[in-house]
Design a protein around this motif. Structure first.
Motif, PDB file in Angstrom:
ATOM      1  N   PRO A 179       0.850  -1.310  -0.158  1.00  0.00           N
ATOM      2  CA  PRO A 179       0.086  -0.028   0.163  1.00  0.00           C
ATOM      3  C   PRO A 179       1.015   1.473   0.149  1.00  0.00           C
ATOM      4  CG  PRO A 179      -0.145  -0.915   1.852  1.00  0.00           C
ATOM      5  CD  PRO A 179       0.829  -2.178   1.144  1.00  0.00           C
ATOM      6  N   ASP A 180       0.117   2.544  -0.535  1.00  0.00           N
ATOM      7  CA  ASP A 180       0.897   3.681  -0.049  1.00  0.00           C
ATOM      8  C   ASP A 180       0.804   4.256   0.621  1.00  0.00           C
ATOM      9  OD1 ASP A 180      -1.855   4.963   0.089  1.00  0.00           O
ATOM     10  OD2 ASP A 180      -1.744   5.681  -2.065  1.00  0.00           O
ATOM     11  N   ASP A 181       1.455   5.188   1.268  1.00  0.00           N
ATOM     12  CA  ASP A 181       2.093   5.980   2.349  1.00  0.00           C
ATOM     13  C   ASP A 181       0.507   6.415   3.457  1.00  0.00           C
ATOM     14  OD1 ASP A 181       4.491   5.563   2.440  1.00  0.00           O
ATOM     15  OD2 ASP A 181       5.155   7.171   2.155  1.00  0.00           O
ATOM     16  N   ARG A 182      -0.240   6.437   2.639  1.00  0.00           N
ATOM     17  CA  ARG A 182      -1.470   6.434   2.920  1.00  0.00           C
ATOM     18  C   ARG A 182      -2.395   5.715   3.518  1.00  0.00           C
ATOM     19  NH1 ARG A 182      -6.851   8.467   0.372  1.00  0.00           N
ATOM     20  NH2 ARG A 182      -8.332   9.566   1.817  1.00  0.00           N
ATOM     21  N   GLN A 183      -2.374   4.986   2.728  1.00  0.00           N
ATOM     22  CA  GLN A 183      -3.337   3.707   3.065  1.00  0.00           C
ATOM     23  C   GLN A 183      -2.357   2.984   4.177  1.00  0.00           C
ATOM     24  OE1 GLN A 183      -4.056   1.058  -0.546  1.00  0.00           O
ATOM     25  NE2 GLN A 183      -5.059   2.545  -1.709  1.00  0.00           N
ATOM     26  N   ARG A 184      -0.757   2.531   4.091  1.00  0.00           N
ATOM     27  CA  ARG A 184      -0.557   1.801   4.596  1.00  0.00           C
ATOM     28  C   ARG A 184      -0.463   2.808   6.757  1.00  0.00           C
ATOM     29  NH1 ARG A 184       3.973   2.785   2.932  1.00  0.00           N
ATOM     30  NH2 ARG A 184       4.299   1.211   2.043  1.00  0.00           N
ATOM     31  N   SER A 185      -0.689   4.570   6.446  1.00  0.00           N
ATOM     32  CA  SER A 185      -0.952   4.862   7.417  1.00  0.00           C
ATOM     33  C   SER A 185      -2.698   4.309   8.438  1.00  0.00           C
ATOM     34  CB  SER A 185      -0.888   6.221   7.981  1.00  0.00           C
ATOM     35  OG  SER A 185      -1.666   6.917   8.721  1.00  0.00           O
ATOM     36  N   PHE A 186      -3.570   4.168   7.718  1.00  0.00           N
ATOM     37  CA  PHE A 186      -4.500   3.964   7.490  1.00  0.00           C
ATOM     38  C   PHE A 186      -4.763   2.863   7.981  1.00  0.00           C
ATOM     39  CE2 PHE A 186      -8.711   2.055   6.871  1.00  0.00           C
ATOM     40  CZ  PHE A 186      -9.335   2.853   7.731  1.00  0.00           C
ATOM     41  N   LEU A 187      -4.118   1.449   7.549  1.00  0.00           N
ATOM     42  CA  LEU A 187      -4.254   0.380   8.242  1.00  0.00           C
ATOM     43  C   LEU A 187      -3.174  -0.105   9.789  1.00  0.00           C
ATOM     44  CD1 LEU A 187      -2.616  -0.986   4.448  1.00  0.00           C
ATOM     45  CD2 LEU A 187      -5.442  -2.125   5.838  1.00  0.00           C
ATOM     46  N   ALA A 188      -2.218   0.798   9.893  1.00  0.00           N
ATOM     47  CA  ALA A 188      -1.584   1.136  11.327  1.00  0.00           C
ATOM     48  C   ALA A 188      -2.784   1.250  11.989  1.00  0.00           C
ATOM     49  CB  ALA A 188      -0.071   1.135  10.930  1.00  0.00           C
ATOM     50  N   THR A 189      -3.346   1.931  11.888  1.00  0.00           N
ATOM     51  CA  THR A 189      -5.043   3.081  13.382  1.00  0.00           C
ATOM     52  C   THR A 189      -5.439   1.226  13.592  1.00  0.00           C
ATOM     53  OG1 THR A 189      -6.318   3.614  11.197  1.00  0.00           O
ATOM     54  CG2 THR A 189      -4.236   5.075  12.183  1.00  0.00           C
ATOM     55  N   ARG A 190      -6.235   0.545  11.977  1.00  0.00           N
ATOM     56  CA  ARG A 190      -7.410  -0.145  11.745  1.00  0.00           C
ATOM     57  C   ARG A 190      -6.678  -1.398  12.734  1.00  0.00           C
ATOM     58  NH1 ARG A 190     -10.429   1.328  13.625  1.00  0.00           N
ATOM     59  NH2 ARG A 190     -11.956   0.211  13.135  1.00  0.00           N
ATOM     60  N   ASP A 191      -4.972  -2.052  13.084  1.00  0.00           N
ATOM     61  CA  ASP A 191      -4.697  -3.305  12.975  1.00  0.00           C
ATOM     62  C   ASP A 191      -5.256  -3.687  14.536  1.00  0.00           C
ATOM     63  OD1 ASP A 191      -2.810  -5.334  12.873  1.00  0.00           O
ATOM     64  OD2 ASP A 191      -1.147  -4.615  14.227  1.00  0.00           O
ATOM     65  N   GLY A 192      -5.470  -4.790  14.415  1.00  0.00           N
ATOM     66  CA  GLY A 192      -6.445  -5.247  15.783  1.00  0.00           C
ATOM     67  C   GLY A 192      -7.312  -5.396  15.951  1.00  0.00           C
ATOM     68  N   SER A 193      -8.024  -4.263  15.302  1.00  0.00           N
ATOM     69  CA  SER A 193      -8.803  -3.789  15.986  1.00  0.00           C
ATOM     70  C   SER A 193     -11.245  -3.823  15.543  1.00  0.00           C
ATOM     71  CB  SER A 193      -9.988  -1.811  15.031  1.00  0.00           C
ATOM     72  OG  SER A 193      -9.500  -1.551  13.923  1.00  0.00           O
ATOM     73  N   ASP A 194     -11.512  -4.312  15.992  1.00  0.00           N
ATOM     74  CA  ASP A 194     -12.930  -4.408  15.513  1.00  0.00           C
ATOM     75  C   ASP A 194     -13.227  -3.679  14.098  1.00  0.00           C
ATOM     76  OD1 ASP A 194     -13.505  -6.338  18.133  1.00  0.00           O
ATOM     77  OD2 ASP A 194     -13.497  -4.754  19.036  1.00  0.00           O
ATOM     78  N   PRO A 195     -14.623  -4.732  13.565  1.00  0.00           N
ATOM     79  CA  PRO A 195     -15.416  -3.389  12.784  1.00  0.00           C
ATOM     80  C   PRO A 195     -15.877  -2.375  13.433  1.00  0.00           C
ATOM     81  CG  PRO A 195     -16.047  -6.145  12.929  1.00  0.00           C
ATOM     82  CD  PRO A 195     -15.682  -5.554  14.120  1.00  0.00           C
ATOM     83  N   PRO A 196     -15.853  -1.300  12.093  1.00  0.00           N
ATOM     84  CA  PRO A 196     -16.176  -0.132  12.565  1.00  0.00           C
ATOM     85  C   PRO A 196     -18.242   0.001  12.958  1.00  0.00           C
ATOM     86  CG  PRO A 196     -15.986   0.234  10.691  1.00  0.00           C
ATOM     87  CD  PRO A 196     -15.475  -1.475  10.953  1.00  0.00           C
ATOM     88  N   ALA A 197     -18.503   0.827  13.726  1.00  0.00           N
ATOM     89  CA  ALA A 197     -19.775   0.509  14.041  1.00  0.00           C
ATOM     90  C   ALA A 197     -20.625   0.852  13.147  1.00  0.00           C
ATOM     91  CB  ALA A 197     -20.262   1.286  15.273  1.00  0.00           C
TER      92      ALA A 197
END
Length: 205
Positions: A179-197
């Motif tokens: 992934p590009d930098d923007r996608q990589r940063s976003f994916l890092a914030t979602r690491d191990g998290s539950d699905p969004p409400a």
């Protein structure tokens, strides 16, 4: 915010969007898909785009839609008339980040249910769209299209419940695709998290 179905696939509705304000604008001019929109009478901001404004075209084209802030195009599955496919979703560039994409997807699924569809599907090619679809009640099926897009679906009349493992399995596929930098940063914030409400009617986000 007003929601409107401009027509179903058999109606051949056309929607003319400014390509300087919307991604995939050209996909909405075709009459081969149904269309639904969110409308808002806000004032249009200046455009930071050097391309000329859209002009001309066949007389059969509708005028430029200046009150549309989000649009979706859809068609019936070719082998299953109980399934509706969302083909394109676009949000006006200055209105991104307001939750309009999930809201439009949710409302489109709701109206599809009243039309008799049992399932709504969509394919996503980036983690941002993947996240927005989960907010609208879709869940990753574990399948991909021939173009490596992840397939998500939901019952037309209700959001689907998705486990953390299923949600993360889709994100893992994006993580493996350089992934590009923007996608990589976003994916890092979602690491191990539950699905969004699920973003239901009356929610702000």
């Amino acid at each position: 915010m007003d929601f409107a179905v401009l027509g179903w696939p058999e109606d051949g509705p056309r929607l003319r969007l400014d390509y300087r304000r919307f991604a995939y604008a050209g996909k909405f001019v075709t009459a081969q898909t149904g269309k639904a929109v969110l409308r808002d009478d806000d004032s249009l901001p200046p455009i930071d785009d050097e391309r000329p404004p859209p002009t001309g075209g066949p007389e059969s084209l509708p005028p430029l839609a200046e009150d549309v802030v989000a649009a979706v195009a859809f068609n019936e599955d070719r082998t299953d008339d109980t399934t509706l496919w969302i083909r394109y979703v676009t949000v006006r560039r200055d209105r991104r980040g307001e939750g309009l994409g999930p809201e439009l997807l949710r409302r489109t699924a709701d109206v599809a249910a009243t039309r008799g569809y049992e399932t709504v599907r969509i394919a996503t090619n980036n983690p941002f769209a993947y996240e927005a679809c989960h907010k609208a009640g879709f869940g990753f099926t574990g399948r991909e299209t021939g173009m490596a897009e992840l397939v998500l679906e939901r019952p037309a009349d209700a959001p689907v419940s998705v486990s953390r493992e299923t949600y993360q399995s889709g994100l893992d596929r994006y993580r493996a695709r350089n992934p590009d930098d923007r996608q990589r940063s976003f994916l890092a914030t979602r690491d191990g998290s539950d699905p969004p409400a699920f973003v239901g009617e009356g929610d702000d986000d």
